[in-house]
Design an enzyme around this catalytic site. Structure first.
Site, PDB file in Angstrom:
ATOM      1  N   ALA A 187       0.862  -1.178   0.000  1.00 48.57           N
ATOM      2  CA  ALA A 187       0.000   0.000   0.000  1.00 48.57           C
ATOM      3  C   ALA A 187       0.900   1.231   0.000  1.00 48.57           C
ATOM      4  CB  ALA A 187      -0.920  -0.011   1.206  1.00 48.57           C
ATOM      5  N   TYR A 188       0.279   2.370  -0.223  1.00 48.42           N
ATOM      6  CA  TYR A 188       1.047   3.602  -0.375  1.00 48.42           C
ATOM      7  C   TYR A 188       0.715   4.600   0.730  1.00 48.42           C
ATOM      8  CZ  TYR A 188       2.501   1.742  -4.782  1.00 48.42           C
ATOM      9  OH  TYR A 188       3.074   0.928  -5.735  1.00 48.42           O
ATOM     10  N   LEU A 189       1.774   5.083   1.386  1.00 51.42           N
ATOM     11  CA  LEU A 189       1.626   6.170   2.348  1.00 51.42           C
ATOM     12  C   LEU A 189       1.523   7.501   1.614  1.00 51.42           C
ATOM     13  CD1 LEU A 189       4.317   5.034   4.933  1.00 51.42           C
ATOM     14  CD2 LEU A 189       1.825   4.864   5.170  1.00 51.42           C
TER      15      LEU A 189
END
Length: 166
Positions: free
Chosen positions: A45-47
């Site tokens: 996932a992407y911060l």
């Protein structure tokens, strides 16, 4: 039939931490090949997911990584990757990431190079993408028969954009 490929591009790599990667769509005939390989389970996932800069959390089997990728050219980008404690990766995923990309990765050696064949799950089920990281932009390699078309320069196939469909 083996097809040779070479991308002669004028991009200079003056820094050491460059990822040079080519991506391809794969046809179903790869299934027989990857059936013999133990996959790596990946969730990511992407911060931060913006044009030119991505900060990603990735869990690969029993290890976790924080990765920063920079640049707008999908072929060659800056990449900084750090192993992080698994408990911290899960905490960041749970607290800051609504969408997750889930896939199985199969690694297949081809001479000195390695194909990474990603079989996506969930909303992306049915999508199979092969990636190959190259030591230099001039590196040549043979395309296996299961390659359909190159998608390196198509931003729709960047993981940072695929996750928007999850």
């Amino acid at each position: 039939m083996r097809r040779g490929i070479n991308l002669l591009n004028k991009i200079e790599t003056k820094e050491l931490l460059k990822e040079i990667e080519r991506k391809f769509k794969v046809n179903a005939s790869v299934s027989a090949i990857i059936a013999k390989i133990n996959p790596i389970e990946i969730q990511q996932a992407y911060l931060l997911n913006s044009e030119g800069l991505n900060v990603r959390i990735r869990i690969k089997d029993t290890k976790a990584y924080l990765t920063i990728k920079g640049g707008t050219n999908p072929l060659i980008r800056d990449e900084f990757e750090y192993e992080i404690p698994m408990v911290e990766a899960h905490e960041m995923l749970d607290n800051y990431c609504k969408q997750r990309l889930i896939k199985k990765r199969y690694c297949l050696k081809q001479e000195a190079l390695t194909w990474e064949i990603d079989v996506f799950e969930g909303n992306l089920s049915g999508l199979i993408i092969a990636e190959i990281e190259l030591p230099s932009i001039e590196t040549t390699f043979d395309l296996p028969h299961w390659i359909e078309e190159e998608i390196t320069m198509d931003p729709n196939y960047l993981n940072a954009n695929l996750i928007l469909r999850c």
